[in-house]
Design an enzyme around this catalytic site. Structure first.
Site, PDB file in Angstrom:
ATOM      1  N   CYS A  57       0.814  -1.227   0.000  1.00 53.12           N
ATOM      2  CA  CYS A  57       0.000   0.000   0.000  1.00 53.12           C
ATOM      3  C   CYS A  57       0.847   1.276   0.000  1.00 53.12           C
ATOM      4  O   CYS A  57       1.436   1.599  -1.016  1.00 53.12           O
ATOM      5  CB  CYS A  57      -0.959  -0.049   1.178  1.00 53.12           C
ATOM      6  SG  CYS A  57      -2.386   0.976   0.911  1.00 53.12           S
ATOM      7  N   ARG A  67     -13.431   5.707  -0.534  1.00 53.37           N
ATOM      8  CA  ARG A  67     -12.186   5.052  -0.136  1.00 53.37           C
ATOM      9  C   ARG A  67     -12.273   3.625  -0.667  1.00 53.37           C
ATOM     10  O   ARG A  67     -13.346   3.015  -0.649  1.00 53.37           O
ATOM     11  CB  ARG A  67     -12.049   5.091   1.392  1.00 53.37           C
ATOM     12  CG  ARG A  67     -10.643   4.887   1.835  1.00 53.37           C
ATOM     13  CD  ARG A  67     -10.373   5.254   3.283  1.00 53.37           C
ATOM     14  NE  ARG A  67      -9.065   4.749   3.653  1.00 53.37           N
ATOM     15  CZ  ARG A  67      -7.921   5.369   3.361  1.00 53.37           C
ATOM     16  NH1 ARG A  67      -7.940   6.502   2.700  1.00 53.37           N
ATOM     17  NH2 ARG A  67      -6.755   4.861   3.687  1.00 53.37           N
ATOM     18  N   HIS A  81      -3.540  -5.844   2.172  1.00 52.31           N
ATOM     19  CA  HIS A  81      -3.221  -6.046   3.586  1.00 52.31           C
ATOM     20  C   HIS A  81      -3.786  -7.411   3.949  1.00 52.31           C
ATOM     21  O   HIS A  81      -4.004  -8.252   3.090  1.00 52.31           O
ATOM     22  CB  HIS A  81      -3.920  -4.973   4.439  1.00 52.31           C
ATOM     23  CG  HIS A  81      -3.444  -3.584   4.167  1.00 52.31           C
ATOM     24  ND1 HIS A  81      -2.193  -3.134   4.539  1.00 52.31           N
ATOM     25  CD2 HIS A  81      -4.058  -2.543   3.554  1.00 52.31           C
ATOM     26  CE1 HIS A  81      -2.067  -1.862   4.173  1.00 52.31           C
ATOM     27  NE2 HIS A  81      -3.172  -1.488   3.571  1.00 52.31           N
TER      28      HIS A  81
HETATM   29  N1  GLN Z   1      -2.279   6.818   2.713  1.00 53.90           N
HETATM   30  C1  GLN Z   1      -2.381   5.991   1.521  1.00 53.90           C
HETATM   31  C2  GLN Z   1      -3.809   5.986   0.935  1.00 53.90           C
HETATM   32  O1  GLN Z   1      -4.758   6.222   1.651  1.00 53.90           O
HETATM   33  C3  GLN Z   1      -1.972   4.566   1.813  1.00 53.90           C
HETATM   34  C4  GLN Z   1      -2.846   3.887   2.839  1.00 53.90           C
HETATM   35  C5  GLN Z   1      -2.307   2.540   3.262  1.00 53.90           C
HETATM   36  O2  GLN Z   1      -1.083   2.340   3.326  1.00 53.90           O
HETATM   37  N2  GLN Z   1      -3.241   1.628   3.573  1.00 53.90           N
HETATM   38  O3  GLN Z   1      -3.958   5.695  -0.250  1.00 53.90           O
END
Ligand code: GLN
Length: 275
Positions: free
Chosen positions: A107, A144, A224
Site C-alpha cells: 500500500c 475510499r 493487507h
Molecule cells: N495513505 C495511503 C492511501 O490512503 C496509503 C494507505 C495505506 O497504506 N493503507 O492511499
C-alpha cells in the site's frame, strides 16, 4: 547449462530480512508478514534474522539484507518517510532492486516506490521514482477503496492452484485474497507489469482491473490482510528467490502443511463467490 534444482536439506542456510520503517509503516497489521517470513524459514531449518531499517538507517544495510519488506501507513507517515529518504538511499535502493533483491511493499510503501503520491488536499508527496507509477487521491469526497479483494496473479514460478468454489472449478489460476484500504488510486506506466488482475474488489484504481505491480523480484500490492498469512505461497516465492540470489542456485523449499491458510482462503472465496 541448465541449473540443477536442489531440495532444501539440512545445509545451514540463513537469510536476513530487512524491515523498512517498522515504527512508521505498519499501520494495518502488516507486521504479520514479517512473522510469516521468519516462521516459514524456521520451519525449514533456515535461520532468519530481522534487521530494522528505521528512520536514519545506514544505507549500507541494503547490501546486508536478502529480502526487504515495507508496510502501509497513513499519509502523514508517508511524508515523514519521504523526507527521510536521501538521494543516496534512493540510488542504493534502486540498485539492489535492479539486482533482483526480493521485496514486498504494501500500500503506502508500494505508492512510495512510484513518482509521487498526491494527497486528497492536492499536496504532493514525492516518491522514489523507482517504479513507473503514480498515485493520486481524488479528493476527500471520493470513495475510499476498502474491502476484501480477490486477485488472479501469474508470478513466474508460482504453481497454479485449483479451487472449487460452489461446485465451480477454477483451474490454472493462482488466486490470492486480502483486504485493501486506500484512498489513493495508482496508475501503472505501460511497461510496468501488474501483480495481478482484480477478480473482486478495487485494486490499483477501481477502474483498469490491475492490482499492484511486479518489478524483477519486487512485489508492490494493496493487499493487507496481512497478505502472507492468507497466501503463504507468496512468502515461499520470496524465500526461494532470496535463497537463489544468495546461494547462486535454485532451491526448492519443502512443502509445509498449509491446510489452515488454504481453508481460510476458500472461506473468503466462498464468501465472495459472486466474482
Ligand atoms: N495513505 C495511503 C492511501 O490512503 C496509503 C494507505 C495505506 O497504506 N493503507 O492511499
Amino acid at each position: 547449462m541448465k541449473s540443477k534444482n536442489y531440495t532444501l536439506t539440512t545445509m545451514p542456510y540463513s537469510l536476513t530480512i530487512g524491515w523498512l520503517y517498522p515504527e512508521l509503516m505498519s499501520t494495518y497489521g502488516d507486521r504479520g508478514n514479517i512473522i510469516v517470513l521468519e516462521k516459514r524459514c524456521e520451519w525449514r531449518g533456515i535461520s532468519a534474522q530481522v534487521v530494522n531499517l528505521d528512520k536514519g538507517f545506514n544505507v549500507k544495510l541494503f547490501n546486508d539484507v536478502d529480502i526487504l519488506f515495507m508496510g502501509g501507513a497513513q499519509d502523514l507517515q508517508q511524508k515523514i518517510v519521504s523526507d527521510d529518504f536521501s538521494k543516496e538511499k534512493t540510488k542504493a535502493f534502486k540498485k539492489v532492486m535492479d539486482w533482483g533483491l526480493p521485496g514486498l511493499y504494501i500500500c503506502g510503501a508500494y505508492q512510495f516506490l512510484g513518482k509521487y503520491y498526491k494527497e486528497a488536499n492536492g499536496n504532493v508527496i514525492p516518491g522514489l521514482g523507482i517504479l513507473d507509477l503514480r498515485t493520486e487521491h481524488p479528493g476527500e469526497e471520493s470513495e475510499r477503496l476498502i474491502g476484501n479483494i480477490v486477485v488472479e496473479v501469474d508470478l513466474v514460478g508460482l504453481t497454479p492452484t485449483t479451487y472449487e468454489v460452489e461446485e465451480r472449478k477454477i483451474e490454472e489460476k493462482h488466486i490470492i485474497v486480502g483486504f485493501e484500504n486506500h484512498g489513493g488510486k495508482t496508475y501503472l506506466g505501460e511497461n510496468l507489469k501488474p501483480f495481478g488482475q482484480v477478480m473482486k474488489g478495487f485494486g490499483n484504481n477501481g477502474k483498469d482491473k490491475t492490482e499492484g505491480a511486479v518489478y524483477k523480484n519486487s512485489i508492490g500490492t494493496y493487499l493487507h490482510g496481512p497478505i502472507l498469512p492468507k497466501n503463504p505461497e507468496i512468502a515461499d516465492w520470496l524465500i526461494e528467490k532470496a535463497l537463489e540470489r544468495k546461494y547462486k542456485k535454485k532451491i526448492k523449499l519443502k512443502k509445509l502443511d498449509d491446510f489452515l491458510s488454504q481453508k481460510a482462503k476458500k472461506v473468503v472465496l466462498q464468501k465472495m463467490s459472486s466474482y
